[in-house]
Design a protein around this motif. Sequence first.
Motif, short mmCIF file in Angstrom:
data_model
loop_
_atom_site.label_atom_id
_atom_site.label_comp_id
_atom_site.label_asym_id
_atom_site.label_seq_id
_atom_site.Cartn_x
_atom_site.Cartn_y
_atom_site.Cartn_z
N UNK A 136 50.23 104.26 99.78
CA UNK A 136 49.15 103.68 100.58
C UNK A 136 47.79 104.03 99.97
N UNK A 137 46.87 103.09 100.13
CA UNK A 137 45.55 103.29 99.56
C UNK A 137 45.44 102.79 98.14
N UNK A 138 46.52 102.22 97.60
CA UNK A 138 46.51 101.71 96.22
C UNK A 138 46.56 100.19 96.16
N UNK A 139 46.35 99.56 97.30
CA UNK A 139 46.19 98.11 97.32
C UNK A 139 47.46 97.29 97.40
N UNK A 140 48.60 97.93 97.63
CA UNK A 140 49.85 97.19 97.66
C UNK A 140 49.92 96.25 98.87
N UNK A 141 49.68 96.78 100.07
CA UNK A 141 49.73 95.95 101.27
C UNK A 141 48.66 94.88 101.26
N UNK A 142 47.46 95.23 100.83
CA UNK A 142 46.36 94.26 100.80
C UNK A 142 46.66 93.11 99.85
N UNK A 143 47.27 93.43 98.71
CA UNK A 143 47.60 92.39 97.74
C UNK A 143 48.60 91.40 98.32
N UNK A 144 49.60 91.92 99.03
CA UNK A 144 50.59 91.04 99.65
C UNK A 144 49.97 90.22 100.78
N UNK A 145 49.08 90.85 101.54
CA UNK A 145 48.43 90.14 102.64
C UNK A 145 47.56 89.01 102.09
N UNK A 146 46.79 89.29 101.07
CA UNK A 146 45.93 88.25 100.49
C UNK A 146 46.76 87.10 99.92
N UNK A 147 47.88 87.43 99.29
CA UNK A 147 48.73 86.40 98.69
C UNK A 147 49.27 85.45 99.75
N UNK A 148 49.77 85.98 100.84
CA UNK A 148 50.30 85.13 101.91
C UNK A 148 49.21 84.34 102.61
N UNK A 149 48.07 84.98 102.85
CA UNK A 149 46.97 84.28 103.52
C UNK A 149 46.47 83.13 102.66
N UNK A 150 46.47 83.31 101.34
CA UNK A 150 46.03 82.24 100.45
C UNK A 150 46.95 81.03 100.57
N UNK A 151 48.26 81.28 100.70
CA UNK A 151 49.21 80.18 100.85
C UNK A 151 48.98 79.45 102.17
N UNK A 152 48.74 80.20 103.24
CA UNK A 152 48.47 79.58 104.54
C UNK A 152 47.17 78.78 104.50
N UNK A 153 46.14 79.34 103.87
CA UNK A 153 44.86 78.64 103.76
C UNK A 153 45.01 77.35 102.95
N UNK A 154 45.81 77.41 101.89
CA UNK A 154 46.02 76.21 101.07
C UNK A 154 46.70 75.11 101.87
N UNK A 155 47.51 75.51 102.85
CA UNK A 155 48.19 74.54 103.72
C UNK A 155 47.35 74.18 104.94
N UNK A 156 46.19 74.83 105.09
CA UNK A 156 45.33 74.56 106.24
C UNK A 156 45.90 75.06 107.55
N UNK A 157 46.68 76.15 107.48
CA UNK A 157 47.40 76.63 108.66
C UNK A 157 46.85 77.99 109.14
N UNK A 158 46.85 78.20 110.47
CA UNK A 158 46.56 79.53 110.99
C UNK A 158 47.74 80.46 110.73
N UNK A 159 47.51 81.75 110.89
CA UNK A 159 48.55 82.76 110.71
C UNK A 159 48.67 83.57 111.98
N UNK A 160 49.90 83.91 112.34
CA UNK A 160 50.19 84.68 113.54
C UNK A 160 51.01 85.91 113.16
#
Length: 205
Positions: A136-160
């Motif tokens: 933790x603190x080395x950007x692993x979770x943030x990198x995965x979160x950004x990757x998934x959010x980018x896919x949702x944003x590309x589809x124009x979809x909200x995330x839950x």
Amino acid sequence: MTPMPQSNTPKTAMIDDAPIVGDVLARAFGDDPMMRWFFPDDASREVGLGRYFTTLFTRQYGLHGVCERTDAAAAFWVAPEGQEKAVPDAETVQELVEILGDRAGLFRQAVEAAAEHTPPEPHWYLAVIGADPAARGRGHGSALLRSGLAKADAAGMPVYLESSKPDNLPVYEHFGFVVLGEASLPGGGPTLWAMRRAPRDPSGV
């Protein structure tokens, strides 16, 4: 010998990665209130969590979701078109019942309680995300979160998503999530927060 550095670059999690994914998430959720409630025995919790997350990955999200991992974290997402298929079948439910033992009834009630907050609109669902505490603190979770959010944003979809860990709420809020509501899980379980993030223009405009 100097340990090899762990890459925090997201990559697709393949079914063959199940042992790695299960182990990482078992460590990641060792202090999660809901998982501690489902697996109350300290001595057997990590083994139980490993079996639990391996089953979710190999029988559910790995087949019908978008699963990514780094060397020390993993995330399971479900796009709108995969949500009906991602519902566990009878065999998967039976396997989870065996893993959860006498907590299986509480687990079923918790799933039903969480479902009451699921928005009716089409959305991406972040089912699971966690990083090994040692990384933790080395950007692993943030990198995965950004990757998934980018896919949702590309589809124009909200995330839950749902979270039972209060410390995680500010982290998700930093990424644009807002709390929709909260529920105390049946049987004296922890509080579960439902969160939603509106889609963003992937171009940044």
